[in-house]
Design an enzyme around this catalytic site. Structure first.
Site, PDB file in Angstrom:
ATOM      1  N   CYS A 140      15.658  34.068-104.605  1.00  0.00           N
ATOM      2  CA  CYS A 140      15.469  35.008-105.709  1.00  0.00           C
ATOM      3  C   CYS A 140      13.979  35.187-105.981  1.00  0.00           C
ATOM      4  O   CYS A 140      13.222  34.238-106.063  1.00  0.00           O
ATOM      5  CB  CYS A 140      16.150  34.588-106.998  1.00  0.00           C
ATOM      6  SG  CYS A 140      17.916  34.399-106.850  1.00  0.00           S
ATOM      7  N   ARG A 175      12.388  36.551-100.465  1.00  0.00           N
ATOM      8  CA  ARG A 175      13.002  35.427-101.165  1.00  0.00           C
ATOM      9  C   ARG A 175      14.506  35.612-101.360  1.00  0.00           C
ATOM     10  O   ARG A 175      15.202  34.683-101.782  1.00  0.00           O
ATOM     11  CB  ARG A 175      12.350  35.239-102.533  1.00  0.00           C
ATOM     12  CG  ARG A 175      10.870  34.962-102.463  1.00  0.00           C
ATOM     13  CD  ARG A 175      10.299  34.773-103.832  1.00  0.00           C
ATOM     14  NE  ARG A 175      10.697  33.504-104.380  1.00  0.00           N
ATOM     15  CZ  ARG A 175       9.995  32.388-104.271  1.00  0.00           C
ATOM     16  NH1 ARG A 175       8.844  32.393-103.638  1.00  0.00           N
ATOM     17  NH2 ARG A 175      10.424  31.263-104.787  1.00  0.00           N
ATOM     18  N   TRP A 198      19.224  36.123-104.102  1.00  0.00           N
ATOM     19  CA  TRP A 198      19.930  35.415-103.025  1.00  0.00           C
ATOM     20  C   TRP A 198      21.123  34.771-103.714  1.00  0.00           C
ATOM     21  O   TRP A 198      20.958  33.889-104.545  1.00  0.00           O
ATOM     22  CB  TRP A 198      19.026  34.369-102.378  1.00  0.00           C
ATOM     23  CG  TRP A 198      19.660  33.730-101.173  1.00  0.00           C
ATOM     24  CD1 TRP A 198      19.658  34.187 -99.900  1.00  0.00           C
ATOM     25  CD2 TRP A 198      20.384  32.483-101.147  1.00  0.00           C
ATOM     26  NE1 TRP A 198      20.345  33.323 -99.068  1.00  0.00           N
ATOM     27  CE2 TRP A 198      20.807  32.265 -99.815  1.00  0.00           C
ATOM     28  CE3 TRP A 198      20.734  31.541-102.103  1.00  0.00           C
ATOM     29  CZ2 TRP A 198      21.536  31.152 -99.430  1.00  0.00           C
ATOM     30  CZ3 TRP A 198      21.476  30.428-101.721  1.00  0.00           C
ATOM     31  CH2 TRP A 198      21.863  30.245-100.387  1.00  0.00           C
ATOM     32  N   ASN A 220      16.392  32.574-111.659  1.00  0.00           N
ATOM     33  CA  ASN A 220      16.380  31.978-110.325  1.00  0.00           C
ATOM     34  C   ASN A 220      16.759  30.521-110.489  1.00  0.00           C
ATOM     35  O   ASN A 220      16.235  29.848-111.377  1.00  0.00           O
ATOM     36  CB  ASN A 220      14.969  32.093-109.718  1.00  0.00           C
ATOM     37  CG  ASN A 220      14.856  31.392-108.374  1.00  0.00           C
ATOM     38  OD1 ASN A 220      15.858  31.168-107.700  1.00  0.00           O
ATOM     39  ND2 ASN A 220      13.643  31.063-107.976  1.00  0.00           N
ATOM     40  N   GLY A 221      17.660  30.020-109.640  1.00  0.00           N
ATOM     41  CA  GLY A 221      18.081  28.621-109.731  1.00  0.00           C
ATOM     42  C   GLY A 221      19.575  28.555-109.968  1.00  0.00           C
ATOM     43  O   GLY A 221      20.296  29.531-109.738  1.00  0.00           O
ATOM     44  N   GLU A 229      13.269  23.601 -82.398  1.00  0.00           N
ATOM     45  CA  GLU A 229      12.673  24.733 -83.113  1.00  0.00           C
ATOM     46  C   GLU A 229      13.007  26.057 -82.397  1.00  0.00           C
ATOM     47  O   GLU A 229      13.319  27.057 -83.052  1.00  0.00           O
ATOM     48  CB  GLU A 229      11.153  24.521 -83.233  1.00  0.00           C
ATOM     49  CG  GLU A 229      10.363  25.625 -83.887  1.00  0.00           C
ATOM     50  CD  GLU A 229      10.770  25.943 -85.331  1.00  0.00           C
ATOM     51  OE1 GLU A 229      11.559  25.197 -85.920  1.00  0.00           O
ATOM     52  OE2 GLU A 229      10.306  26.970 -85.840  1.00  0.00           O
ATOM     53  N   LYS A 266      15.116  29.105 -84.193  1.00  0.00           N
ATOM     54  CA  LYS A 266      14.612  30.482 -84.293  1.00  0.00           C
ATOM     55  C   LYS A 266      15.655  31.462 -83.759  1.00  0.00           C
ATOM     56  O   LYS A 266      15.877  32.518 -84.332  1.00  0.00           O
ATOM     57  CB  LYS A 266      13.301  30.652 -83.483  1.00  0.00           C
ATOM     58  CG  LYS A 266      12.085  30.008 -84.096  1.00  0.00           C
ATOM     59  CD  LYS A 266      11.442  30.811 -85.194  1.00  0.00           C
ATOM     60  CE  LYS A 266      11.493  30.233 -86.545  1.00  0.00           C
ATOM     61  NZ  LYS A 266      11.357  28.935 -86.944  1.00  0.00           N
ATOM     62  N   GLU A 309      18.666  31.790 -86.222  1.00  0.00           N
ATOM     63  CA  GLU A 309      18.449  32.503 -87.489  1.00  0.00           C
ATOM     64  C   GLU A 309      18.092  33.967 -87.286  1.00  0.00           C
ATOM     65  O   GLU A 309      18.376  34.789 -88.149  1.00  0.00           O
ATOM     66  CB  GLU A 309      17.416  31.791 -88.384  1.00  0.00           C
ATOM     67  CG  GLU A 309      15.996  31.809 -87.937  1.00  0.00           C
ATOM     68  CD  GLU A 309      15.064  31.159 -88.978  1.00  0.00           C
ATOM     69  OE1 GLU A 309      14.035  30.635 -88.562  1.00  0.00           O
ATOM     70  OE2 GLU A 309      15.358  31.185 -90.175  1.00  0.00           O
ATOM     71  N   HIS A 322      24.951  13.070 -71.705  1.00  0.00           N
ATOM     72  CA  HIS A 322      25.858  12.247 -72.511  1.00  0.00           C
ATOM     73  C   HIS A 322      26.877  13.099 -73.264  1.00  0.00           C
ATOM     74  O   HIS A 322      27.496  12.613 -74.205  1.00  0.00           O
ATOM     75  CB  HIS A 322      25.051  11.382 -73.481  1.00  0.00           C
ATOM     76  CG  HIS A 322      24.162  10.402 -72.772  1.00  0.00           C
ATOM     77  ND1 HIS A 322      24.657   9.295 -72.126  1.00  0.00           N
ATOM     78  CD2 HIS A 322      22.827  10.404 -72.568  1.00  0.00           C
ATOM     79  CE1 HIS A 322      23.641   8.629 -71.564  1.00  0.00           C
ATOM     80  NE2 HIS A 322      22.524   9.294 -71.811  1.00  0.00           N
ATOM     81  N   LYS A 325      13.732  33.094 -97.808  1.00  0.00           N
ATOM     82  CA  LYS A 325      12.557  32.368 -97.339  1.00  0.00           C
ATOM     83  C   LYS A 325      12.427  30.999 -97.996  1.00  0.00           C
ATOM     84  O   LYS A 325      12.093  30.022 -97.355  1.00  0.00           O
ATOM     85  CB  LYS A 325      11.320  33.227 -97.648  1.00  0.00           C
ATOM     86  CG  LYS A 325      10.007  32.603 -97.228  1.00  0.00           C
ATOM     87  CD  LYS A 325       9.826  32.691 -95.749  1.00  0.00           C
ATOM     88  CE  LYS A 325       8.536  32.069 -95.269  1.00  0.00           C
ATOM     89  NZ  LYS A 325       8.610  31.762 -93.838  1.00  0.00           N
TER      90      LYS A 325
END
Ligand code: M6R
Length: 616
Positions: A2, A27, A75, A101-102, A485, A489, A492, A508, A611
């Site tokens: 948010c 955000r 969000w 926000n939260g 990483e 990437k 997402e 394994h 983000k």
């Protein structure tokens, strides 16, 4: 999570708020909304989907002129991403508008209480209760909006940034902050509130960090900050070190492409001023004393996502250079497993945003248990460095694309600086040894630049494998976190099944995933650095090829030993082993970005993501 903007001043509030939301959209982009105070009323517009949808609505149904306004990009946590759940939320009498926000954790109790009192709630959100509560509290003392907000804040639990306007207070914006970010922008005849300085950087670089449980009252000619009980509090003003152009695309089609290209500078800036003429380290903000650093007998790194991968890389360097046992943990797991902590443990919290709730909560827990916390962070004025005992900033500049790129490289560099500083203070290495490694670090911006010059082949490969059902990434030693990483990437951005594995671990179990033609990206260690590792990974490449996989090998210039085993080779400049992640990660960023582009995805704002993850 948010984005929040508030404005009071002489400009048209809507323009300032919408331009702020544009900069904060990374955000959250489930919905967007604005409210202005005009002619003794609150006027709102809100719309599900990206900010562009709201802008369309504002075009069709314009808001009246006003110099006081608030705005929000969401969000979603509580309630689907639809128009009704979009912020601002308005009280029953339509006179209070609130953005949030939260997560208000006691919202269910508060909602039941409001409903019992006859209030009709129009959304499924936790946030809406705040608008009704402010309205109810204000009814007790209609002259004092700030006192009403204070009383509401005292009743809320969880994480919240609230920004509130009221029809009867046309020149006032009230903000409150607990656990979620909120920064004040101080202008001349105008003032701003935002989740992030990017929202107001166009107008002012003078900012104030808000602390925990603080209330800010914004007027045209001043800013007043108190705690939730109205007592004045200590505040920390700061000047933003970058300008508005840093948060623009600057001629690139995507923020991600711009941020990938900025990596040489980001690495160089993170090193700048931290290396003395004698080649030794001098770390700004290293407020832990040499004595405290010598006392440390263990390091625990906590972080999430990409920052966690940088921490995994750091472990290799810290243990190698300082011999201090180092653990790396996902912050979300660490906090809840009763970890053993004490005053001799240094906890390093890594976070680009400085607001990731999982990392913040883990770090607070570590502090409560007596451990010292050092923050590695990219965002001035954010909570994690403010609450840490010491902080080392990365100077990547604003990272707007949701997928982290330049922050990752600079986090690795910052961790290396900390490791070398520890080695220096504790006498684990001679000064000339440290100077040699520092020189290797100083060479890295140039080497990253060389990688950027040769990404065309990577793009072609991405196009070739766009229809692959799955992509595997393998690496050894520091190449393992690089593999993780690369897979993150791809997940997402390209929404593809991708997995990273320690190359030795493949046999394994995960090797069963291999089918004819599946691409396997192999991060090959230098044959010069740790020769044994090189031999081992060559064996691993043969194992996957024998099962029909197509190998995409990332190998340093001059490594001819891998050529017979590679279906495709991506070359990176030769570097010392511990420096290799700084070059080997870059083609993987480009690979994911290109694949997402080929698939027609929104690279900068991938689905379901935000983000900065400010909820647990
Ligand atoms: O702001 P932080 O560094 O604390 O964020 C941590 C993760 O949420 C972040 O790295 C995330 O994994 C990235 N979107 C990955 O590209």
């Amino acid at each position: 999570m948010c984005g929040i903007v508030g404005y009071v001043g002489e400009k048209q509030a809507l323009e300032v708020v919408v331009s702020g939301l544009r900069r904060l959209e990374y955000r959250g982009y489930d919905s967007a909304g604005v409210a202005v105070v005009a002619d003794g009323t609150i006027q709102t517009r809100k719309k599900a989907g990206k900010l562009a949808n709201l802008e369309g609505l504002l075009g069709d149904d314009p808001l009246p002129q006003s110099t006081t306004g608030i705005g929000h990009t969401r969000w979603a946590t509580h309630g689907a991403p639809n128009d009704a759940n979009a912020h601002p939320h308005v009280s029953g009498d339509g006179r209070v508008a609130v953005i949030h926000n939260g997560i208000i954790e006691n919202f269910a109790v508060l909602r039941a209480e409001l409903e019992a009192a006859g209030v009709t709630l129009l959304s499924e959100t936790d946030s809406e209760v705040a608008a009704h509560l402010v309205s109810a509290e204000l009814a007790q003392d209609p002259a004092d909006l700030v006192a009403a907000v204070r009383r509401v804040c005292q009743r809320l639990t969880g994480a919240f940034t609230l920004v509130i306007v009221h029809a009867d207070f046309p020149d006032l914006v009230v903000g409150a902050r607990r656990n979620s970010p909120l920064v004040v922008g101080v202008g001349d005849g105008e003032n701003f509130l935002a989740s992030d300085v990017a929202a107001f950087i166009e107008y002012t670089r003078d900012a104030i960090e808000l602390g925990q449980d603080q209330i800010v009252v914004l007027r045209r000619d001043g800013v007043e900050i108190t705690d939730f009980f109205g007592e004045p509090t200590q505040v920390t003003p700061f000047t933003v070190t970058w300008d508005a152009s840093a948060a623009e695309k600057g001629g690139y089609d995507l923020f991600m492409l711009k941020e990938i290209a900025e990596q040489p500078k980001a690495v160089a800036d993170t090193l700048l001023g931290r290396i003395g003429s004698d080649g030794l380290l001098q770390l700004d903000n290293m407020t832990l004393s040499d004595h405290e650093l010598r006392e440390i007998d263990k390091i625990v790194i906590i972080a999430c996502g990409t920052a966690y991968h940088s921490g995994m890389i750091a472990k290799y360097a810290i243990e190698h250079w300082t011999r201090i046992p180092t653990e790396v943990e996902l912050a979300s797991e660490f906090r809840y497993r009763d970890p053993i902590l004490n005053s001799r443990i240094l906890v390093i919290a890594i976070s680009q945003s400085g607001e990731t709730m999982d990392t913040l909560m883990a770090m607070r827990y570590a502090r409560e248990q007596g451990s010292k916390v050092l923050a590695i962070c990219n965002t001035q004025g954010s909570t994690i460095p403010r609450e840490a005992a010491a902080a080392l900033y990365t100077y990547a500049g604003p990272e707007i694309a949701v997928a982290s790129t330049k922050a990752f490289l600079t986090q690795v560099v910052a961790c290396y600086l900390v490791a070398l500083y520890l080695a220096q203070v504790r006498g684990n290495k001679y000064g000339d040894e440290i100077a040699t490694i520092v020189n290797e670090l100083a060479d890295m911006p140039g080497k990253v630049d060389l990688v950027l010059d040769t990404t065309e082949g990577v793009r072609e490969l991405a196009q070739e494998f766009a229809d692959a059902p799955s992509v595997l990434f393998i690496g050894r030693h520091v190449g393992f976190p690089v593999a993780l990483e690369g897979a993150l990437k791809l997940k997402e951005l390209a929404y593809m099944h991708a997995e990273g594995f320690a190359a030795g671990e493949l046999k394994h179990g995960p090797i069963a995933l291999l089918e004819e033609g599946i691409p396997v990206v192999v991060v090959v260690p230098s044959p010069r650095g740790r020769g044994l590792l090189h031999e081992k990974i060559v064996s691993n490449i043969q194992e996957v090829r024998a099962r029909g996989a197509k190998t995409i090998v990332i190998a340093e210039e001059g490594d001819e030993l891998v050529v017979p085993y590679a279906d495709h080779i991506i070359r990176v400049p030769a570097c010392p082993t511990l420096m290799q992640p700084l070059v080997a990660t870059v083609p993987l960023q480009v690979f994911a970005c290109e694949l997402a582009t080929v698939k027609g995805h929104d690279v900068d704002q991938p689905r379901n993501l935000a983000k900065s993850v400010t909820v647990e």
